[in-house]
Every structure is written in structure tokens, then in C-alpha cells.
Design an enzyme around this catalytic site. Structure first.
Site, PDB file in Angstrom:
ATOM      1  CB  CYS A   9      -0.978  -0.002   1.163  1.00 15.68           C
ATOM      2  SG  CYS A   9      -0.246  -0.263   2.786  1.00 15.68           S
ATOM      3  CG  ASP A  51      -8.113   2.814   1.177  1.00 15.45           C
ATOM      4  OD1 ASP A  51      -7.011   2.243   1.124  1.00 15.45           O
ATOM      5  OD2 ASP A  51      -9.018   2.488   1.960  1.00 15.45           O
ATOM      6  CG  HIS A  62      -5.632  -0.486   2.017  1.00 17.19           C
ATOM      7  ND1 HIS A  62      -5.509   0.858   2.306  1.00 17.19           N
ATOM      8  CD2 HIS A  62      -4.543  -1.079   2.536  1.00 17.19           C
ATOM      9  CE1 HIS A  62      -4.387   1.059   2.991  1.00 17.19           C
ATOM     10  NE2 HIS A  62      -3.786  -0.108   3.142  1.00 17.19           N
TER      11      HIS A  62
END
Length: 408
Positions: free
Chosen positions: A77, A281, A283
Site C-alpha cells: 500500500c 485508498d 486497499h
């Protein structure tokens, strides 16, 4: 059909749902140096956000190092956030901050070339493969598939940029919370190659136009600057005294946002609304995308059409609060020297006015520091596409993963 569905499984394209996520308020929203009035410019705001390149976990790419992982889910990430910040710098470099992306419309060739720099292949200069190889060279023996902090990612980008002749970026990572103007100008000012092949002086009859060109040829050119400032804004949570200065950074026209996180929780912060940070994000796990037969890239999964997420600056979730003491860094892009001079003025006016400063800006190289030597590409043969094949090319680089703790 199944493969097509899986390719877009994480994309939410219902624009009405997207709009409902922001509150009905008269507040201004700042996104990477641009302001939007939420009440009247909501569509424009969301278009601006979706235009940012969005890099997420991927699966089914070629194994890293030949035998390594074929997915970065669970550990990549922070690398993806670094890619997003760098991609924004390249967009500003080639297309400008005001360029906007439109779904399923033909994009400029520079955009396609930028996107190809980040595909998950060994021969792409800022791919997960190249970043992992570079990490092995600068990461003090950490193995492939291990999570790295933001400063490691900053150092990796700094090293890989040396092999990237097309974008020709100078990457400066500040030390000890100090940005040194003298060092940056030494690194970014590049003398152009002389066109005077015979060594003779120009004739006196040189007209004004030619004289102007000759003068310009003697003046240093400016190498576009990616400026990274690692920060610590507290111990267990962000210290409120830094909030206003931190938000001011997102207002600067040179802003590339900020990266931060703890293991397995890294985010790319691109702006704020009130006391909430807006972030992309990484993820989400999507399937590897390669170039098409015509050499282009299907970019639908490289733009976030979901609602951008937000978190309160002070009341952070415990799993994210550690972004402050595990490290966060701000990024800035200065295409020309005047952009850097303007950034210095803004820092003096908006950041350094506080008693507790996020970082320092000094004119001269500190006398107690080692001499500054601009980074240079190692003597290797490369076309700019192969880039780094082993860690041997990076062994000369040092890495400082720790961050300075700002006194409170």
C-alpha cells in the site's frame, strides 16, 4: 465474461451515489492546490478527484524477481501511495495541474506514456517490480513482500528517478526537517549544452533576437523538482498545533499531497474539507492490466470513481492515528525555478510563522552537515526502459528510515 467482471469488480460508477457522500455545506474544499466551493461546484470537485491516477493492490502480475509474489495485496500500500504522488507530479510536468480526465475518451499521448511508467512489469520504470528491487538495494536487507515506511518509499523514488530520462526529475528528500534552498538550486540548475562548436565569440552584428537566444543558452535551465519533506507531527496522535500549517500545504499550487501510514495502512492524502482530510485508498485488489495490442492502456481501473474517503485530522481511527509518529511526508512539484521561489515565499509566510514549525527552510547548507553532492545515475548501460536489474546498482545509496520527532 467473468474476467471482464473481475476487472471492474471494485469500480463504483454510479455518480449520484458519489455526490451524496459530501455534506451540504458552504465550506471550501482544497484539492492539491485548487479550491472548490462544495455547494455549487460539487461535480467539478468530484471530476478533479477522479482525474488523479489511482494505484491499488494488483494480482496476477509476473512474479517479482522471477520467483517472488505475483500480488502486492497486504504489503504494497505504501508503494502504491508513492506511485500516486509521483504520477501526479508527472501529470503536472507534462499536462499541467488543470488537465482533467474524462472516462472513455481519448487521452493525450503523454498521459498514456505516464500511465505506462507504472504498469506492473519489470520493464516499467516505476513499477512495483522496480520499486521492490530498489528497496532491496536501499532498505537495509528487508525482503520482497515486506511493508516499508514512507521515507523508504521517498528514497526509492529518488533512486529510480535517476534512470528516468524522459521525465527528467530532480528528487530532493529533506533531512532533519530542513529544506536547504542552496542545495536544491545546485541540484536543479542545469547548464545547457553549448552550441558554439568552434569556440569563437559571436560577431558584433548579432541582432537583438539572436543575442537574447545566446544569453538564454548561457543561463542555467531548471530541472523539474519533486520536493519531499518527511515529517513527524506528534507521538501517539497528531499534535493540534500543526493542524493549520499542515492544511496550508494542501493550498499551495505546488502541492502533491501527503503520504502516511502504519504497516498495512498507507493512504494518499490529496486535500481537506474543514477538519477532515480527503484521501485515496490503495486497499483494493484489482487484476493486473497490461498494454493493449495498439500500445495503449485501458485506464478504467486507474481512476477512483468511488467516493473519496475522509478522516478527521484530530479524531483519527486508532489504526490510522499512528500515521503521525510512524511518519508522514508532504510532496511538492516545482516545474520551473519561479515555482520553487514562490513555494519558498509561501512557506515563509504560512508555515514558518508558527512557534512550533513542521520543518525549517534555510538558505545555506548547514556547516555541520556533510557536503551536498547532487545524486547522479550510476555508470550503467540502460535504455531507460530496463532500469534496475539488480540491487548492485543501488548499493552505494544510504537510507535513513527514522523520522525526526518534533518537540511538543
Amino acid at each position: 465474461m467473468e474476467s471482464v467482471l473481475s476487472k471492474y469488480e471494485n469500480q463504483i460508477t454510479i455518480f449520484a451515489d458519489y455526490l451524496e457522500e459530501f455534506p451540504d455545506t458552504d465550506d471550501l474544499v482544497w484539492i492539491l492546490g485548487k479550491q472548490h466551493l462544495l455547494k455549487t461546484e460539487k461535480s467539478k470537485l468530484l471530476s478533479d478527484i477522479s482525474a488523479r491516477l489511482w494505484f491499488t493492490y494488483r494480482r496476477k502480475f509476473s512474479p517479482i524477481g522471477g520467483t517472488g509474489p505475483s500480488s502486492d495485496a497486504g504489503w504494497g500500500c505504501m508503494l502504491r501511495c508513492g506511485q500516486m504522488m509521483l504520477a501526479q507530479a508527472l501529470i503536472c510536468r507534462h499536462l499541467g495541474r488543470d488537465w482533467n480526465w474524462e472516462k472513455q475518451k481519448e487521452q493525450p499521448k503523454e498521459y498514456q506514456r505516464i500511465l505506462q511508467c507504472f504498469l506492473d512489469r519489470k520493464d516499467c520504470c516505476y513499477s512495483i517490480h522496480q520499486m521492490e528491487t530498489a528497496q532491496m538495494g536501499v532498505g537495509e536487507g528487508k525482503s520482497i513482500g515486506e511493508w516499508f515506511g514512507p521515507n523508504t518509499v521517498a528514497q526509492v523514488l529518488k533512486k529510480l528517478a535517476l534512470f528516468d530520462e524522459w521525465n527528467s526529475l530532480a528528487v530532493y528528500v529533506s533531512m532533519d526537517n530542513t529544506v536547504v534552498i542552496e542545495d536544491i538550486k545546485k541540484m536543479c540548475r542545469v547548464l545547457p549544452l553549448s552550441t558554439d562548436t568552434d569556440g569563437e565569440s559571436p560577431p558584433d552584428s548579432l541582432n537583438a533576437s539572436n543575442h537574447s537566444k545566446a544569453t538564454s543558452a548561457c543561463c542555467p535551465a531548471w530541472k523539474s523538482l519533486l520536493l519531499i519533506v518527511p515529517l513527524r507531527l506528534g507521538i501517539n496522535q497528531i499534535n493540534p498545533v500543526y493542524v493549520d500549517a499542515f492544511k496550508e500545504c494542501f493550498k499551495m499550487p505546488q502541492s502533491l499531497g501527503a503520504l502516511g501510514g502504519k504497516p498495512n495502512n498507507a493512504y494518499y492524502f490529496i486535500g481537506f474539507l474543514g477538519d477532515e482530510l480527503i484521501f485515496l485508498d490503495p486497499h483494493t485488489t484489482q487484476t493486473f492490466v497490461d498494454t493493449e495490442e495498439d500500445g495503449t492502456v485501458d485506464d478504467q481501473t486507474f481512476h477512483c470513481l468511488q467516493s473519496p474517503q475522509r478522516m478527521n485530522i484530530l479524531n483519527l481511527d486508532p489504526s490510522v492515528a499512528l500515521i503521525c509518529f510512524l511518519g508522514i511526508f508532504q510532496g511538492f512539484f516545482c516545474k520551473e525555478e519561479k515555482d520553487f521561489d514562490n513555494w519558498c515565499s509561501l512557506v515563509q509566510k504560512e508555515i514558518l510563522k508558527e512557534n512550533l514549525r513542521m520543518f525549517e527552510l534555510v538558505q545555506k547548507h548547514p556547516s555541520h552537515w556533510p557536503p551536498f553532492v547532487p545524486p547522479a545515475k550510476p555508470e550503467v548501460t540502460t535504455t531507460g526502459a530496463e532500469f534496475i536489474d539488480s540491487t548492485e546498482q543501488l548499493e552505494e545509496f544510504d537510507l535513513e528510515e527514522d523520522f525526526e520527532i518534533l518537540s511538543v
